[in-house]
Design an enzyme around this catalytic site. Sequence first.
Site, PDB file in Angstrom:
ATOM      1  N   GLU A   3      -2.369   8.995   8.122  1.00 38.50           N
ATOM      2  CA  GLU A   3      -0.913   8.845   8.162  1.00 38.50           C
ATOM      3  C   GLU A   3      -0.310   9.640   9.329  1.00 38.50           C
ATOM      4  O   GLU A   3       0.776   9.319   9.809  1.00 38.50           O
ATOM      5  CB  GLU A   3      -0.286   9.283   6.827  1.00 38.50           C
ATOM      6  N   CYS A  35     -11.045   2.951   0.260  1.00 35.78           N
ATOM      7  CA  CYS A  35      -9.625   3.251   0.409  1.00 35.78           C
ATOM      8  C   CYS A  35      -9.222   2.502   1.665  1.00 35.78           C
ATOM      9  O   CYS A  35      -9.915   2.585   2.684  1.00 35.78           O
ATOM     10  CB  CYS A  35      -9.405   4.753   0.580  1.00 35.78           C
ATOM     11  N   CYS A  65      -4.519  -1.775  -1.704  1.00 36.32           N
ATOM     12  CA  CYS A  65      -4.715  -0.351  -1.944  1.00 36.32           C
ATOM     13  C   CYS A  65      -5.683  -0.204  -3.112  1.00 36.32           C
ATOM     14  O   CYS A  65      -5.467  -0.818  -4.166  1.00 36.32           O
ATOM     15  CB  CYS A  65      -3.370   0.279  -2.289  1.00 36.32           C
ATOM     16  N   ASP A 117       0.878  -1.176   0.000  1.00 35.31           N
ATOM     17  CA  ASP A 117       0.000   0.000   0.000  1.00 35.31           C
ATOM     18  C   ASP A 117       0.915   1.225   0.000  1.00 35.31           C
ATOM     19  O   ASP A 117       2.135   1.114   0.176  1.00 35.31           O
ATOM     20  CB  ASP A 117      -0.890  -0.018   1.263  1.00 35.31           C
ATOM     21  N   SER A 118       0.309   2.398  -0.135  1.00 36.68           N
ATOM     22  CA  SER A 118       1.105   3.623  -0.063  1.00 36.68           C
ATOM     23  C   SER A 118       1.606   3.878   1.362  1.00 36.68           C
ATOM     24  O   SER A 118       2.520   4.677   1.545  1.00 36.68           O
ATOM     25  CB  SER A 118       0.254   4.812  -0.513  1.00 36.68           C
ATOM     26  N   HIS A 153      -7.160   2.996   3.818  1.00 34.18           N
ATOM     27  CA  HIS A 153      -6.897   3.819   4.999  1.00 34.18           C
ATOM     28  C   HIS A 153      -8.175   4.123   5.797  1.00 34.18           C
ATOM     29  O   HIS A 153      -8.113   4.417   6.990  1.00 34.18           O
ATOM     30  CB  HIS A 153      -6.297   5.173   4.598  1.00 34.18           C
TER      31      HIS A 153
HETATM   32  N1  DGL Z   1      -4.748   3.216   0.842  1.00 30.17           N
HETATM   33  C1  DGL Z   1      -4.832   3.651  -0.489  1.00 30.17           C
HETATM   34  C2  DGL Z   1      -6.112   3.317  -1.175  1.00 30.17           C
HETATM   35  O1  DGL Z   1      -6.713   2.342  -0.798  1.00 30.17           O
HETATM   36  C3  DGL Z   1      -4.081   4.848  -0.961  1.00 30.17           C
HETATM   37  C4  DGL Z   1      -4.241   6.122  -0.302  1.00 30.17           C
HETATM   38  C5  DGL Z   1      -3.286   7.180  -0.763  1.00 30.17           C
HETATM   39  O2  DGL Z   1      -2.091   6.974  -0.673  1.00 30.17           O
HETATM   40  O3  DGL Z   1      -3.764   8.218  -1.220  1.00 30.17           O
HETATM   41  O4  DGL Z   1      -6.529   3.970  -2.095  1.00 30.17           O
END
Ligand code: DGL
Length: 262
Positions: free
Chosen positions: A146, A178, A67, A3-4, A180
């Site tokens: 984050e 997402c 992600c 993931d990011s 996150h």
């Molecule tokens: N967790 C990620 C997603 O599911 C990426 C979020 C990001 O880095 O902007 O899209």
Amino acid sequence: MFDSGFGGLTVARAVLDLLPTEHLVYVGDTGRYPWGPRPLGEVRDFARQITRFLLHHHGVKCVVVACNTASAAALDALRAEVDVPVLGVIEPGVRALVSATRNGRVGVIATVGTVASGAYQRAMAATGADVELTCAACPGFVEFVERGETTSDQVHVLAERLLAPVCRAGVDALLLGCTHYPFLARTISDVVGRDVVLVSSADETAFELEALLRATGLARAVAAGGASHRFLSSGDVAWFESLGRQMLGPELGPVEAVSWAR
Ligand code: DGL
């Protein structure tokens, strides 16, 4: 799995719970987060680079793109380019969303990149389900996660503004599109109301992984000994370790640094 940043840990948690005998290597590309506002082509390049790294340096037998933005940008390309199975989070999430709705009005919230890609609209159409889909981009949510800031007044104010379209649409099931966003579930639920079911793709993705490993004969035998869990970050390793452990739990041990060749 990659993931990011911290978001994919929601998927990692589900995988650790469901598949405790499997070895896991997790890459959080915190040195280059957020991915959501970036052009999809750039995210695709990152996804390719990390996938190659997982294959060549860790010999993984399967890659989970934990992600949504990277799944939207790169899943088809990765599947065409590598010899191991590659799983994304979009189809599993859509399946869970369709089975959660009662009134047929569903929402997806995601990054700007994911919403603009049309990946959820296409995946929903492919199910053939008779539902009305409202998508809303939530720029800024990832940055709050984050920073470890998930219930502040500021994130609440932002959520009220960004979630207005799904509230107006009267959805009764909302997919956190997402990885996150499950960390913001409390704030999101406060804003959309307790009667809206929040759906995360994490569990559904873990179920799909389990089925895939079983069907392909790739599952690791219980008798094969303890599983190793490795976590790598391209950003601040100490921060990844302290916040990541709060988010994931004790399996997140010492975090290793990873850097990308230019
Ligand atoms: N967790 C990620 C997603 O599911 C990426 C979020 C990001 O880095 O902007 O899209």
